[in-house]
Design an enzyme around this catalytic site. Structure first.
Site, mmCIF file in Angstrom:
data_model
loop_
_atom_site.group_PDB
_atom_site.id
_atom_site.type_symbol
_atom_site.label_atom_id
_atom_site.label_comp_id
_atom_site.label_asym_id
_atom_site.label_seq_id
_atom_site.Cartn_x
_atom_site.Cartn_y
_atom_site.Cartn_z
ATOM 1 N N ASN A 89 5.570 17.025 4.492
ATOM 2 C CA ASN A 89 6.411 16.663 5.567
ATOM 3 C C ASN A 89 7.584 16.207 4.779
ATOM 4 O O ASN A 89 7.421 15.691 3.768
ATOM 5 C CB ASN A 89 5.729 15.540 6.331
ATOM 6 C CG ASN A 89 4.584 15.933 7.067
ATOM 7 O OD1 ASN A 89 4.609 16.854 7.723
ATOM 8 N ND2 ASN A 89 3.436 15.034 7.239
ATOM 9 N N ASP A 142 -7.676 12.042 2.162
ATOM 10 C CA ASP A 142 -6.647 11.339 3.295
ATOM 11 C C ASP A 142 -7.676 10.067 3.766
ATOM 12 O O ASP A 142 -8.794 10.390 4.385
ATOM 13 C CB ASP A 142 -5.958 12.031 4.419
ATOM 14 C CG ASP A 142 -4.829 11.553 4.801
ATOM 15 O OD1 ASP A 142 -3.702 11.623 4.634
ATOM 16 O OD2 ASP A 142 -4.976 10.302 5.506
ATOM 17 N N ILE A 143 -7.206 8.961 3.759
ATOM 18 C CA ILE A 143 -7.856 7.755 4.635
ATOM 19 C C ILE A 143 -8.014 7.979 5.953
ATOM 20 O O ILE A 143 -8.802 7.163 6.389
ATOM 21 C CB ILE A 143 -7.075 6.433 3.970
ATOM 22 C CG1 ILE A 143 -8.182 5.340 4.142
ATOM 23 C CG2 ILE A 143 -5.558 6.448 4.991
ATOM 24 C CD1 ILE A 143 -7.521 3.929 3.309
ATOM 25 N N HIS A 157 -0.442 18.243 2.248
ATOM 26 C CA HIS A 157 -1.367 17.893 2.917
ATOM 27 C C HIS A 157 -2.515 19.298 2.805
ATOM 28 O O HIS A 157 -1.777 20.301 3.207
ATOM 29 C CB HIS A 157 -1.394 17.705 4.434
ATOM 30 C CG HIS A 157 -0.633 16.246 4.805
ATOM 31 N ND1 HIS A 157 -1.231 15.156 5.015
ATOM 32 C CD2 HIS A 157 0.667 15.845 4.324
ATOM 33 C CE1 HIS A 157 -0.294 14.254 5.244
ATOM 34 N NE2 HIS A 157 0.754 14.637 4.809
ATOM 35 N N HIS A 201 3.880 14.700 -1.376
ATOM 36 C CA HIS A 201 2.399 15.232 -1.326
ATOM 37 C C HIS A 201 2.318 16.489 -0.393
ATOM 38 O O HIS A 201 2.945 16.485 0.664
ATOM 39 C CB HIS A 201 1.713 14.271 -0.816
ATOM 40 C CG HIS A 201 2.246 13.409 0.481
ATOM 41 N ND1 HIS A 201 3.193 12.542 0.403
ATOM 42 C CD2 HIS A 201 1.782 13.585 1.689
ATOM 43 C CE1 HIS A 201 3.349 12.114 1.739
ATOM 44 N NE2 HIS A 201 2.617 12.637 2.297
HETATM 45 P P1 AMP Z 1 2.796 11.640 5.552
HETATM 46 O O1 AMP Z 1 3.011 10.991 6.669
HETATM 47 O O2 AMP Z 1 3.144 13.212 5.057
HETATM 48 O O3 AMP Z 1 3.649 10.907 4.582
HETATM 49 O O4 AMP Z 1 1.455 11.508 4.778
HETATM 50 C C1 AMP Z 1 0.876 10.149 4.379
HETATM 51 C C2 AMP Z 1 -0.721 10.301 4.301
HETATM 52 O O5 AMP Z 1 -1.078 9.467 3.587
HETATM 53 C C3 AMP Z 1 -1.146 9.959 5.720
HETATM 54 O O6 AMP Z 1 -1.983 11.069 6.148
HETATM 55 C C4 AMP Z 1 -2.282 8.959 5.651
HETATM 56 O O7 AMP Z 1 -3.252 8.870 6.426
HETATM 57 C C5 AMP Z 1 -2.234 8.893 4.181
HETATM 58 N N1 AMP Z 1 -2.740 7.543 3.568
HETATM 59 C C6 AMP Z 1 -2.135 6.473 3.731
HETATM 60 N N2 AMP Z 1 -2.558 5.521 2.986
HETATM 61 C C7 AMP Z 1 -3.573 6.092 2.415
HETATM 62 C C8 AMP Z 1 -4.729 5.707 1.111
HETATM 63 N N3 AMP Z 1 -4.734 4.395 0.560
HETATM 64 N N4 AMP Z 1 -5.412 6.776 0.697
HETATM 65 C C9 AMP Z 1 -5.563 7.883 1.074
HETATM 66 N N5 AMP Z 1 -4.446 8.374 2.018
HETATM 67 C C10 AMP Z 1 -3.670 7.644 2.676
#
Ligand code: AMP
Length: 114
Positions: free
Chosen positions: A87, A30-31, A102, A100
């Site tokens: 989520n 995760d970024i 986590h 996805h």
């Molecule tokens: P959600 O809120 O469950 O949809 O999780 C989305 C996740 O994607 C968040 O934890 C973000 O930090 C992560 N995210 C967004 N953009 C990127 C990216 N380019 N690379 C890796 N993770 C990302």
């Protein structure tokens, strides 16, 4: 946030720190990590939310969890424990509309999550 973001990561159009890949599943860090280990585990096919799952996806969803187990093991989390979360929709905290898991580990977690 673009709902195509994770498809772009699958196609290597957006860079990511990929830690696991099979024909059907991709996992990357995760970024914006919420724990020392924070890995996102996604199917390569586009499924928008949990609500869009069909019975034909049951085996694929199982493979997401098997990936979580394997990555947790590789990250040394199996014995101490870890958290796996998916989520659903904005009210559930979903920001990227491609399902996805986590995988979070490396710090203590409480319950309820708040
Ligand atoms: P959600 O809120 O469950 O949809 O999780 C989305 C996740 O994607 C968040 O934890 C973000 O930090 C992560 N995210 C967004 N953009 C990127 C990216 N380019 N690379 C890796 N993770 C990302």
């Amino acid at each position: 946030m673009s709902e195509d973001l994770f498809l772009k990561i699958i196609r290597r159009e957006v860079p990511a720190d990929i830690v696991y890949e099979t024909d059907e599943v991709l996992a990357f860090r995760d970024i914006n990590p919420q724990a020392p280990v924070h890995v996102l585990i996604i199917p390569k096919v586009h499924i928008r939310t949990i609500d869009d799952l069909e019975s034909e996806h049951a085996e694929l969803v199982g493979k997401l969890f098997l990936a979580a187990r394997d990555i947790a093991g590789a990250e040394g989390l199996s014995d101490v424990g870890y958290r796996v979360v998916m989520n659903c929709n904005e009210g559930g905290g979903q920001a990227v509309f491609h399902i996805h898991l986590h995988l979070l580990g490396g710090r203590p977690f409480s319950w309820p999550p708040g």
